[in-house]
Design a protein around this motif. Sequence first.
Motif, PDB file in Angstrom:
ATOM      1  N   MET A 120      12.551 -12.717 -14.457  1.00  0.00           N
ATOM      2  CA  MET A 120      11.944 -11.404 -13.920  1.00  0.00           C
ATOM      3  C   MET A 120      10.737 -11.395 -13.353  1.00  0.00           C
ATOM      4  O   MET A 120      10.378 -10.667 -12.261  1.00  0.00           O
ATOM      5  N   PRO A 121       9.720 -12.282 -13.598  1.00  0.00           N
ATOM      6  CA  PRO A 121       8.395 -12.284 -12.893  1.00  0.00           C
ATOM      7  C   PRO A 121       8.615 -12.575 -11.286  1.00  0.00           C
ATOM      8  O   PRO A 121       7.934 -12.163 -10.401  1.00  0.00           O
ATOM      9  N   LEU A 122       9.590 -13.554 -11.137  1.00  0.00           N
ATOM     10  CA  LEU A 122       9.945 -14.007  -9.769  1.00  0.00           C
ATOM     11  C   LEU A 122      10.322 -12.679  -8.961  1.00  0.00           C
ATOM     12  O   LEU A 122       9.917 -12.343  -7.773  1.00  0.00           O
ATOM     13  N   VAL A 123      11.387 -12.150  -9.706  1.00  0.00           N
ATOM     14  CA  VAL A 123      11.587 -10.780  -8.906  1.00  0.00           C
ATOM     15  C   VAL A 123      10.696  -9.716  -8.436  1.00  0.00           C
ATOM     16  O   VAL A 123      10.526  -9.078  -7.419  1.00  0.00           O
ATOM     17  N   SER A 124       9.799  -9.724  -9.605  1.00  0.00           N
ATOM     18  CA  SER A 124       8.578  -8.768  -9.361  1.00  0.00           C
ATOM     19  C   SER A 124       7.808  -9.152  -8.055  1.00  0.00           C
ATOM     20  O   SER A 124       7.323  -8.425  -7.392  1.00  0.00           O
ATOM     21  N   LEU A 125       7.470 -10.545  -8.120  1.00  0.00           N
ATOM     22  CA  LEU A 125       6.668 -11.131  -7.012  1.00  0.00           C
ATOM     23  C   LEU A 125       7.354 -11.005  -5.544  1.00  0.00           C
ATOM     24  O   LEU A 125       6.798 -10.451  -4.706  1.00  0.00           O
ATOM     25  N   VAL A 126       8.689 -11.238  -5.478  1.00  0.00           N
ATOM     26  CA  VAL A 126       9.262 -11.125  -4.305  1.00  0.00           C
ATOM     27  C   VAL A 126       9.358  -9.495  -3.922  1.00  0.00           C
ATOM     28  O   VAL A 126       8.988  -9.429  -2.659  1.00  0.00           O
ATOM     29  N   VAL A 127       9.618  -8.682  -4.801  1.00  0.00           N
ATOM     30  CA  VAL A 127       9.330  -7.208  -4.462  1.00  0.00           C
ATOM     31  C   VAL A 127       8.195  -6.824  -4.012  1.00  0.00           C
ATOM     32  O   VAL A 127       7.970  -5.977  -2.883  1.00  0.00           O
ATOM     33  N   GLU A 128       7.156  -7.240  -4.634  1.00  0.00           N
ATOM     34  CA  GLU A 128       5.796  -6.937  -4.226  1.00  0.00           C
ATOM     35  C   GLU A 128       5.465  -7.561  -2.845  1.00  0.00           C
ATOM     36  O   GLU A 128       4.704  -6.951  -2.157  1.00  0.00           O
ATOM     37  N   GLN A 129       5.785  -8.916  -2.673  1.00  0.00           N
ATOM     38  CA  GLN A 129       5.394  -9.431  -1.188  1.00  0.00           C
ATOM     39  C   GLN A 129       6.340  -8.629  -0.188  1.00  0.00           C
ATOM     40  O   GLN A 129       5.480  -8.385   1.036  1.00  0.00           O
ATOM     41  N   TYR A 130       7.511  -8.284  -0.284  1.00  0.00           N
ATOM     42  CA  TYR A 130       8.163  -7.413   0.674  1.00  0.00           C
ATOM     43  C   TYR A 130       7.398  -6.107   0.977  1.00  0.00           C
ATOM     44  O   TYR A 130       7.472  -5.795   2.245  1.00  0.00           O
ATOM     45  N   VAL A 131       6.994  -5.345  -0.110  1.00  0.00           N
ATOM     46  CA  VAL A 131       6.490  -4.231   0.161  1.00  0.00           C
ATOM     47  C   VAL A 131       5.203  -4.362   0.837  1.00  0.00           C
ATOM     48  O   VAL A 131       4.820  -3.478   1.679  1.00  0.00           O
ATOM     49  N   GLN A 132       4.335  -5.536   0.509  1.00  0.00           N
ATOM     50  CA  GLN A 132       3.236  -5.758   1.177  1.00  0.00           C
ATOM     51  C   GLN A 132       3.422  -6.235   2.432  1.00  0.00           C
ATOM     52  O   GLN A 132       2.621  -5.569   3.613  1.00  0.00           O
ATOM     53  N   TRP A 133       4.418  -6.871   2.928  1.00  0.00           N
ATOM     54  CA  TRP A 133       4.761  -7.282   4.221  1.00  0.00           C
ATOM     55  C   TRP A 133       5.293  -5.880   5.085  1.00  0.00           C
ATOM     56  O   TRP A 133       4.635  -5.686   6.131  1.00  0.00           O
ATOM     57  N   ARG A 134       5.940  -5.153   4.317  1.00  0.00           N
ATOM     58  CA  ARG A 134       6.601  -4.038   5.311  1.00  0.00           C
ATOM     59  C   ARG A 134       5.518  -2.824   5.304  1.00  0.00           C
ATOM     60  O   ARG A 134       5.663  -2.139   6.422  1.00  0.00           O
ATOM     61  N   PHE A 135       4.719  -2.521   4.379  1.00  0.00           N
ATOM     62  CA  PHE A 135       3.997  -1.361   4.294  1.00  0.00           C
ATOM     63  C   PHE A 135       2.428  -1.598   4.308  1.00  0.00           C
ATOM     64  O   PHE A 135       1.773  -0.762   4.179  1.00  0.00           O
ATOM     65  N   GLY A 136       2.116  -2.674   3.892  1.00  0.00           N
ATOM     66  CA  GLY A 136       0.697  -3.249   3.858  1.00  0.00           C
ATOM     67  C   GLY A 136       0.227  -2.930   2.476  1.00  0.00           C
ATOM     68  O   GLY A 136       0.561  -3.121   1.384  1.00  0.00           O
ATOM     69  N   LEU A 137      -1.277  -3.446   2.550  1.00  0.00           N
ATOM     70  CA  LEU A 137      -1.819  -3.823   1.118  1.00  0.00           C
ATOM     71  C   LEU A 137      -1.819  -2.665   0.478  1.00  0.00           C
ATOM     72  O   LEU A 137      -1.808  -2.485  -1.091  1.00  0.00           O
ATOM     73  N   THR A 138      -1.945  -1.383   0.843  1.00  0.00           N
ATOM     74  CA  THR A 138      -2.025  -0.009   0.194  1.00  0.00           C
ATOM     75  C   THR A 138      -0.814   0.224  -0.934  1.00  0.00           C
ATOM     76  O   THR A 138      -0.804   0.585  -1.911  1.00  0.00           O
ATOM     77  N   ALA A 139       0.252  -0.129  -0.155  1.00  0.00           N
ATOM     78  CA  ALA A 139       1.787   0.228  -0.762  1.00  0.00           C
ATOM     79  C   ALA A 139       1.829  -0.951  -1.854  1.00  0.00           C
ATOM     80  O   ALA A 139       2.355  -0.461  -2.787  1.00  0.00           O
ATOM     81  N   ALA A 140       1.391  -2.068  -1.608  1.00  0.00           N
ATOM     82  CA  ALA A 140       1.660  -3.142  -2.756  1.00  0.00           C
ATOM     83  C   ALA A 140       0.569  -2.760  -4.111  1.00  0.00           C
ATOM     84  O   ALA A 140       0.934  -2.798  -5.119  1.00  0.00           O
ATOM     85  N   PHE A 141      -0.538  -2.338  -3.815  1.00  0.00           N
ATOM     86  CA  PHE A 141      -1.414  -1.838  -4.850  1.00  0.00           C
ATOM     87  C   PHE A 141      -0.842  -0.743  -5.509  1.00  0.00           C
ATOM     88  O   PHE A 141      -0.934  -0.511  -6.672  1.00  0.00           O
TER      89      PHE A 141
END
Length: 55
Positions: free
Chosen positions: A1-22
Amino acid sequence: MPLVSLVVEQYVQWRFGLTAAFGLALLTVGLRSENSTCATIGGFLLVAPALTAGA
Protein backbone atom coordinates in the motif's frame (compact mmCIF):
# COMPACT_ATOMS: atom_id res chain seq x y z
CA MET A 1 0.00 0.00 0.00
CA PRO A 2 2.80 2.52 0.66
CA LEU A 3 4.00 2.04 -2.91
CA VAL A 4 0.58 2.92 -4.30
CA SER A 5 0.47 6.03 -2.12
CA LEU A 6 3.91 7.08 -3.31
CA VAL A 7 3.01 6.59 -6.97
CA VAL A 8 -0.22 8.59 -6.61
CA GLU A 9 1.57 11.40 -4.79
CA GLN A 10 4.32 11.56 -7.44
CA TYR A 11 1.73 11.68 -10.23
CA VAL A 12 -0.18 14.49 -8.53
CA GLN A 13 3.04 16.43 -7.97
CA TRP A 14 4.08 15.95 -11.60
CA ARG A 15 0.67 16.89 -12.97
CA PHE A 16 -0.40 19.74 -10.67
CA GLY A 17 2.72 20.79 -8.76
CA LEU A 18 3.96 20.86 -5.21
CA THR A 19 0.86 22.60 -3.83
CA ALA A 20 -1.41 19.77 -4.92
CA ALA A 21 0.98 17.15 -3.53
CA PHE A 22 0.98 18.95 -0.18
CA GLY A 23 -2.81 19.14 -0.36
CA LEU A 24 -3.02 15.39 -1.00
CA ALA A 25 -0.80 14.72 2.01
CA LEU A 26 -2.93 17.00 4.23
CA LEU A 27 -6.13 15.39 2.99
CA THR A 28 -4.80 11.91 3.72
CA VAL A 29 -3.60 12.84 7.20
CA GLY A 30 -6.85 14.66 7.95
CA LEU A 31 -9.00 11.70 6.90
CA ARG A 32 -6.93 9.17 8.82
CA SER A 33 -6.87 11.25 12.02
CA GLU A 34 -10.50 12.37 11.55
CA ASN A 35 -9.43 16.02 11.63
CA SER A 36 -11.92 17.92 9.50
CA THR A 37 -9.89 21.15 9.40
CA CYS A 38 -6.82 19.40 8.05
CA ALA A 39 -8.90 17.43 5.53
CA THR A 40 -10.69 20.58 4.35
CA ILE A 41 -7.47 22.53 3.83
CA GLY A 42 -5.94 19.55 2.04
CA GLY A 43 -8.97 19.20 -0.20
CA PHE A 44 -8.86 22.87 -1.10
CA LEU A 45 -5.14 22.75 -1.87
CA LEU A 46 -5.69 19.67 -4.01
CA VAL A 47 -8.54 21.20 -6.04
CA ALA A 48 -7.19 24.76 -6.43
CA PRO A 49 -4.33 23.92 -8.86
CA ALA A 50 -6.67 21.75 -10.94
CA LEU A 51 -9.09 24.66 -11.31
CA THR A 52 -6.40 27.14 -12.29
CA ALA A 53 -4.85 24.69 -14.78
CA GLY A 54 -8.11 24.60 -16.74
CA ALA A 55 -8.44 28.38 -16.92
